[in-house]
Design an enzyme around this catalytic site. Structure first.
Site, PDB file in Angstrom:
ATOM      1  CG  ASP A   8      25.893  -2.065  11.290  1.00  0.00           C
ATOM      2  OD1 ASP A   8      24.647  -1.746  10.605  1.00  0.00           O
ATOM      3  OD2 ASP A   8      25.622  -1.213  12.203  1.00  0.00           O
ATOM      4  CD  GLU A  67      22.785  -5.131  10.087  1.00  0.00           C
ATOM      5  OE1 GLU A  67      23.278  -6.424  10.379  1.00  0.00           O
ATOM      6  OE2 GLU A  67      22.568  -4.261  10.041  1.00  0.00           O
ATOM      7  CG  ASP A 139      27.451   1.797  15.278  1.00  0.00           C
ATOM      8  OD1 ASP A 139      26.132   1.366  15.370  1.00  0.00           O
ATOM      9  OD2 ASP A 139      27.140   2.377  15.937  1.00  0.00           O
TER      10      ASP A 139
END
Length: 158
Positions: A8, A67, A139
């Site tokens: 992420d 992502e 996160d």
């Protein structure tokens, strides 16, 4: 059995999560956050690159998933996020990992059943799916969600 690194990306904090999939079962191997020190932006990008490289070296994933950038309103923030994402992608590909990319809504859908889930819902489901008892940094939870998403989608044409 396959080990997947989920990332992420963020310019201030980059989350990572390593998940091991064996048949239909998933197990969390490692998770955490790479928080570059304050200073020049190029130094933060280097810290992200090095941090991802260290995670790959330590946990030996076979695949990685990242992502995609989500742009809402702030274009400057999106550009910085894209650069942080690039540093993470470079570290993963430099290690020879195949890298898949997923939109935030696809990740949320894979983990919670809805593409509009909140961060809290994602973290709750990640903890439940991976039997993690302690609280997760947002996160790190998002990175584990990316890894789980890839586990569901790997091998499928996109």
């Amino acid at each position: 059995m396959v080990r997947i690194l989920g990332i992420d990306p963020g310019s201030r904090v980059t989350g990572y999560g390593v998940v091991e999939l064996d048949g239909g079962r998933a197990r969390a191997v490692a998770w955490g956050c790479i928080a570059p020190p304050p200073g020049p932006f190029t130094g933060r990008l280097h810290a992200i690159f090095e941090g991802v490289r260290d995670v790959v070296s330590t946990h030996q994933p076979a695949e990685a998933a990242v992502e995609e950038v989500f742009v809402h309103r702030n274009v400057a923030a999106a550009l910085k996020l894209g650069q942080a994402r690039g540093a993470a992608l470079c570290a993963a590909t430099a290690a020879g990992l195949p890298v898949a990319e997923y939109a935030p809504g696809v990740v949320k859908q894979a983990v919670t059943g809805t593409g509009r889930a909140s961060k809290a819902q994602v973290a709750y489901m990640v903890r439940a799916l991976l039997a993690i008892r302690e609280p997760l940094a947002a996160d790190a939870a998002d990175a584990l969600a990316v890894a789980l998403c890839h586990g569901q989608h790997r091998g499928r044409p996109r």
